[in-house]
Design a protein around this motif. Structure first.
Motif, short mmCIF file in Angstrom:
data_model
loop_
_atom_site.label_atom_id
_atom_site.label_comp_id
_atom_site.label_asym_id
_atom_site.label_seq_id
_atom_site.Cartn_x
_atom_site.Cartn_y
_atom_site.Cartn_z
N LEU A 1 17.12 14.19 21.23
CA LEU A 1 18.28 14.21 22.12
C LEU A 1 17.95 13.59 23.47
CD1 LEU A 1 19.35 17.94 21.56
CD2 LEU A 1 20.39 15.94 20.47
N MET A 2 19.00 13.29 24.22
CA MET A 2 18.85 12.82 25.59
C MET A 2 19.71 13.67 26.51
SD MET A 2 19.46 9.00 27.22
CE MET A 2 20.89 8.66 26.19
N LEU A 3 19.16 13.97 27.68
CA LEU A 3 19.92 14.64 28.73
C LEU A 3 20.36 13.60 29.75
CD1 LEU A 3 18.01 17.95 29.63
CD2 LEU A 3 20.21 17.75 28.49
N LEU A 4 21.64 13.59 30.07
CA LEU A 4 22.17 12.68 31.08
C LEU A 4 22.92 13.49 32.13
CD1 LEU A 4 23.71 9.64 29.13
CD2 LEU A 4 21.73 9.62 30.64
N GLY A 5 23.09 12.90 33.30
CA GLY A 5 23.92 13.56 34.32
C GLY A 5 23.23 13.66 35.67
N GLY A 6 23.76 14.56 36.47
CA GLY A 6 23.23 14.75 37.81
C GLY A 6 22.14 15.81 37.81
N LEU B 1 19.30 13.45 37.39
CA LEU B 1 18.95 13.05 38.75
C LEU B 1 17.53 13.47 39.13
CD1 LEU B 1 20.14 11.60 41.18
CD2 LEU B 1 20.96 13.79 42.03
N ALA B 2 17.11 14.64 38.67
CA ALA B 2 15.76 15.12 38.99
C ALA B 2 14.76 14.82 37.89
CB ALA B 2 15.79 16.63 39.26
N ARG C 1 19.78 11.15 18.20
CA ARG C 1 20.86 11.62 17.32
C ARG C 1 21.94 12.36 18.09
NH1 ARG C 1 18.19 14.98 12.72
NH2 ARG C 1 20.41 15.45 12.35
N GLY C 2 21.74 12.54 19.38
CA GLY C 2 22.76 13.21 20.20
C GLY C 2 22.44 13.08 21.68
N CYS C 3 23.46 13.28 22.48
CA CYS C 3 23.30 13.21 23.94
C CYS C 3 24.06 14.36 24.58
CB CYS C 3 23.82 11.87 24.46
SG CYS C 3 23.71 11.71 26.25
N ILE C 4 23.41 15.05 25.50
CA ILE C 4 24.06 16.15 26.24
C ILE C 4 24.21 15.71 27.69
CG2 ILE C 4 23.89 18.54 26.99
CD1 ILE C 4 22.36 19.17 24.46
N HIS C 5 25.46 15.59 28.13
CA HIS C 5 25.77 15.20 29.50
C HIS C 5 25.93 16.46 30.35
CE1 HIS C 5 27.03 11.08 28.07
NE2 HIS C 5 27.19 11.79 26.96
N VAL C 6 25.06 16.65 31.32
CA VAL C 6 25.14 17.82 32.20
C VAL C 6 25.73 17.34 33.53
CG1 VAL C 6 23.89 19.72 33.26
CG2 VAL C 6 23.10 18.76 31.08
N VAL C 7 26.97 17.71 33.78
CA VAL C 7 27.70 17.18 34.94
C VAL C 7 28.15 18.34 35.83
CG1 VAL C 7 29.62 15.73 35.69
CG2 VAL C 7 28.54 15.31 33.47
N GLN C 8 27.86 18.22 37.11
CA GLN C 8 28.34 19.22 38.05
C GLN C 8 29.84 19.05 38.30
OE1 GLN C 8 26.79 21.77 39.54
NE2 GLN C 8 24.74 21.36 38.74
N LYS C 9 30.54 20.16 38.35
CA LYS C 9 31.97 20.10 38.67
C LYS C 9 32.17 19.44 40.03
CE LYS C 9 33.83 23.97 36.01
NZ LYS C 9 34.57 25.25 36.06
N PHE C 10 33.21 18.64 40.13
CA PHE C 10 33.61 17.97 41.37
C PHE C 10 32.68 16.81 41.74
CE2 PHE C 10 34.48 22.61 41.92
CZ PHE C 10 35.82 22.55 41.55
N CYS C 11 31.75 16.44 40.82
CA CYS C 11 30.94 15.24 41.07
C CYS C 11 31.69 14.05 40.49
CB CYS C 11 29.55 15.38 40.43
SG CYS C 11 28.53 13.90 40.66
N PRO D 1 31.70 10.68 40.81
CA PRO D 1 31.05 9.52 40.18
C PRO D 1 30.58 9.80 38.75
CG PRO D 1 30.30 9.75 42.44
CD PRO D 1 31.10 10.98 42.13
N CYS D 2 29.98 10.97 38.53
CA CYS D 2 29.53 11.33 37.18
C CYS D 2 30.70 11.54 36.24
CB CYS D 2 28.66 12.58 37.22
SG CYS D 2 27.02 12.33 37.91
N LEU D 3 31.76 12.16 36.75
CA LEU D 3 32.93 12.44 35.92
C LEU D 3 33.67 11.16 35.55
CD1 LEU D 3 34.22 15.65 37.72
CD2 LEU D 3 33.19 15.53 35.45
N PHE D 4 33.62 10.15 36.41
CA PHE D 4 34.22 8.86 36.08
C PHE D 4 33.40 8.14 35.01
CE2 PHE D 4 36.14 8.75 40.55
CZ PHE D 4 37.39 9.15 40.08
#
Length: 298
Positions: free
Chosen positions: A159-164, A188-189, A241-251, A253-256
């Protein structure tokens, strides 16, 4: 060496691109076809590949000038000269950190170290709040110790982790317990925080400017096509085989960006799970349930 505050005024003038951009926008609205053609040519010259900021560095050294101003301000504040060799040594030091982090991730993907991904990410996050010399020494010691301890099975759903950024690395623990294996942490980190080594061109400040303006970052600065290609390369290289997007609410740029990446990953046969979280009001139970359900579908 005593640094005079007057040195600040000697800093090379930094180009102000704002008025130029506004002027060209107004010219774009002109009915004069000659002016319109000229404006279109100038705007087309601002080709955002690999980024408008990088073009500014190539044109007038805008960020280079800003960094020179910052250096001179720091010299006044600390009453200490920052020499070219000092900056070059810092580049070598941080390149050492980047290279060590890359080696640790490579060993983790191959299963040649016994650290779980959660322990690995926790170690990398901890190294970022330490003095760089201490952080590098500890990372090297960690890698040597793990090489002696043996290996861990390189199994699990890749898997891959994406997001802020996100503070609750227990998310990774849930993934591992559910049968997943994080091959890429492009949050991001994560890998984005370290990046590839800086190529030193002989001018340390300019090398820093060019590196940070062309560095693969997130949606807030990097154009989507470049960002997309980076993500697709990860997907192909590690047979994800999969990607998990971890996005902070109200971010925003990431939500777009996230819906676009979800669709593009889908074309590569990589399904996605989008976790819109709030670190200030984290719901561990809901996140765990969604991750477990996603892994079961895979």
């Amino acid at each position: 060496m005593k640094i005079s505050a007057k040195r600040i005024s000697k800093t090379k003038k930094v180009p102000d691109w704002g008025p130029a951009i506004i002027k060209e926008v107004h010219q774009q609205l002109s009915n004069d076809t000659t002016v319109l053609k000229l404006a279109k040519k100038i705007v087309s010259d601002w080709d955002h590949k690999p980024g408008f900021g990088y073009q500014v560095v190539k044109r007038g050294g805008s960020l280079t000038g800003e960094l020179i101003a910052l250096k001179e301000a720091l010299e006044v504040y600390r009453d200490k000269e920052i020499r070219e060799e000092d900056i070059a040594e810092a580049i070598v030091l941080y390149n050492g950190i980047r290279e060590t982090v890359d080696r640790i991730w490579q060993k983790s993907r191959k299963g040649t170290i016994s650290l779980s991904t959660k322990e690995l990410v926790a170690s990398l996050k901890g190294s970022q709040v330490l003095p760089p010399q201490t952080g590098l020494a500890l990372l090297k010691a960690l890698m040597e110790e793990e090489e002696e301890n043996g290996t861990s099975p390189a199994n699990g759903i890749p898997l891959m982790l994406l997001g802020g950024s996100f503070h609750h690395i227990s998310i990774i623990d849930v993934i591992e317990k559910g049968g997943g294996r994080v091959m890429v942490d492009d949050t991001l980190a994560g890998l984005r925080s370290f990046g590839a080594p800086i190529r030193h061109s002989g001018d340390s400040i300019r090398s820093l400017a060019e590196y940070y303006l062309s560095k693969a970052t997130g949606p807030y600065r990097l154009e989507y096509e470049v960002r997309r290609e980076r993500v697709m390369e990860f997907a192909r290289e590690y047979a994800l085989r999969g990607c998990i997007h971890v996005v902070q609410k109200f971010c925003d740029p990431c939500l777009f960006e996230t819906p676009l990446l979800v669709e593009d990953l889908k074309t590569e046969g990589v399904p996605s799970l989008v976790l819109e979280i709030d670190d200030t009001a984290y719901s561990a139970g809901q996140v765990t349930t969604r991750i477990e359900a996603f892994l079961e579908m895979l």
